[in-house]
Design a protein around this motif. Structure first.
Motif, PDB file in Angstrom:
ATOM      1  N   HIS A   3       2.548 -17.053   2.122  1.00 35.96           N
ATOM      2  CA  HIS A   3       3.536 -15.924   1.773  1.00 35.96           C
ATOM      3  C   HIS A   3       4.864 -15.251   1.102  1.00 35.96           C
ATOM      4  CE1 HIS A   3       2.494 -16.991   6.109  1.00 35.96           C
ATOM      5  NE2 HIS A   3       2.127 -15.867   6.607  1.00 35.96           N
ATOM      6  N   ASN A  20       1.922 -11.605   4.499  1.00 38.91           N
ATOM      7  CA  ASN A  20       0.686 -12.557   3.455  1.00 38.91           C
ATOM      8  C   ASN A  20       0.045 -11.614   2.886  1.00 38.91           C
ATOM      9  OD1 ASN A  20      -2.014 -12.753   3.540  1.00 38.91           O
ATOM     10  ND2 ASN A  20      -1.900 -14.516   5.688  1.00 38.91           N
ATOM     11  N   SER A  23      -3.450 -10.519   4.650  1.00 39.06           N
ATOM     12  CA  SER A  23      -4.199  -9.309   5.344  1.00 39.06           C
ATOM     13  C   SER A  23      -2.976  -8.985   5.242  1.00 39.06           C
ATOM     14  CB  SER A  23      -3.855 -10.300   6.488  1.00 39.06           C
ATOM     15  OG  SER A  23      -2.644 -11.012   6.001  1.00 39.06           O
ATOM     16  N   PHE A  24      -2.094  -8.245   4.556  1.00 40.52           N
ATOM     17  CA  PHE A  24      -1.010  -7.439   4.632  1.00 40.52           C
ATOM     18  C   PHE A  24      -0.852  -7.856   5.969  1.00 40.52           C
ATOM     19  CE2 PHE A  24      -3.266  -6.072   1.323  1.00 40.52           C
ATOM     20  CZ  PHE A  24      -2.835  -5.881  -0.307  1.00 40.52           C
ATOM     21  N   GLU A  25      -1.139  -8.793   6.752  1.00 41.67           N
ATOM     22  CA  GLU A  25       0.139  -9.279   7.872  1.00 41.67           C
ATOM     23  C   GLU A  25       1.587  -9.319   7.428  1.00 41.67           C
ATOM     24  OE1 GLU A  25      -3.143 -10.106  10.799  1.00 41.67           O
ATOM     25  OE2 GLU A  25      -1.575 -11.595   9.814  1.00 41.67           O
ATOM     26  N   LYS A  41       6.805  -8.285  14.321  1.00 39.57           N
ATOM     27  CA  LYS A  41       5.563  -8.350  13.474  1.00 39.57           C
ATOM     28  C   LYS A  41       5.228  -6.602  13.125  1.00 39.57           C
ATOM     29  CE  LYS A  41       4.035 -12.441  16.282  1.00 39.57           C
ATOM     30  NZ  LYS A  41       3.032 -13.051  16.912  1.00 39.57           N
ATOM     31  N   MET A  42       4.185  -6.790  11.785  1.00 40.85           N
ATOM     32  CA  MET A  42       4.375  -5.621  10.895  1.00 40.85           C
ATOM     33  C   MET A  42       2.625  -5.879  10.572  1.00 40.85           C
ATOM     34  SD  MET A  42       7.369  -4.328  10.682  1.00 40.85           S
ATOM     35  CE  MET A  42       6.704  -2.666   9.865  1.00 40.85           C
ATOM     36  N   GLN A  43       2.401  -4.497   9.939  1.00 46.47           N
ATOM     37  CA  GLN A  43       0.827  -4.739   9.690  1.00 46.47           C
ATOM     38  C   GLN A  43       0.805  -3.796   8.206  1.00 46.47           C
ATOM     39  OE1 GLN A  43      -2.000  -7.184   9.812  1.00 46.47           O
ATOM     40  NE2 GLN A  43      -2.262  -5.913   8.105  1.00 46.47           N
ATOM     41  N   PHE A  44       0.852  -3.950   6.844  1.00 45.89           N
ATOM     42  CA  PHE A  44       1.527  -3.552   6.372  1.00 45.89           C
ATOM     43  C   PHE A  44      -0.167  -3.535   5.981  1.00 45.89           C
ATOM     44  CE2 PHE A  44       5.429  -6.240   6.261  1.00 45.89           C
ATOM     45  CZ  PHE A  44       5.934  -5.397   6.198  1.00 45.89           C
ATOM     46  N   ASP A  45      -0.087  -1.834   4.232  1.00 42.11           N
ATOM     47  CA  ASP A  45      -1.421  -2.052   3.586  1.00 42.11           C
ATOM     48  C   ASP A  45      -0.479  -2.342   2.240  1.00 42.11           C
ATOM     49  OD1 ASP A  45       0.427   0.346   1.839  1.00 42.11           O
ATOM     50  OD2 ASP A  45      -0.616   1.826   3.303  1.00 42.11           O
TER      51      ASP A  45
END
Length: 73
Positions: A3, A20, A23-25, A41-45
């Motif tokens: 990370h 990460n 995975s961009f998580e 919790k996030m999901q990035f691009d």
């Protein structure tokens, strides 16, 4: 999995981010001055690095992030 960690300090709170890079998580912690920690919790691009730069996030320590995550700090 490795990370990356980022941090931004404001007057009354601090944001720490665990990312990460594959995975961009991620996980975002908001630490209030009263030490209350909010976790999301996030999901990035793939543009997240540009966003961090524009928003003045700096590289941070995994130790600091994990101390807050575990409620030790």
């Amino acid at each position: 999995m490795i990370h990356e960690y980022f941090k931004k300090e404001f007057d009354d709170f601090t944001i720490l981010v665990q990312l990460n890079p594959k995975s961009f998580e991620g996980l975002e912690l908001t630490i209030r001055n009263n030490k209350i920690v909010e976790k999301r919790k996030m999901q990035f691009d793939q543009d997240i690095y540009d966003d961090f730069e524009v928003d003045d996030f700096k590289p941070s320590s995994p130790i600091e992030f994990n101390l807050y995550l575990k409620g030790i700090s």
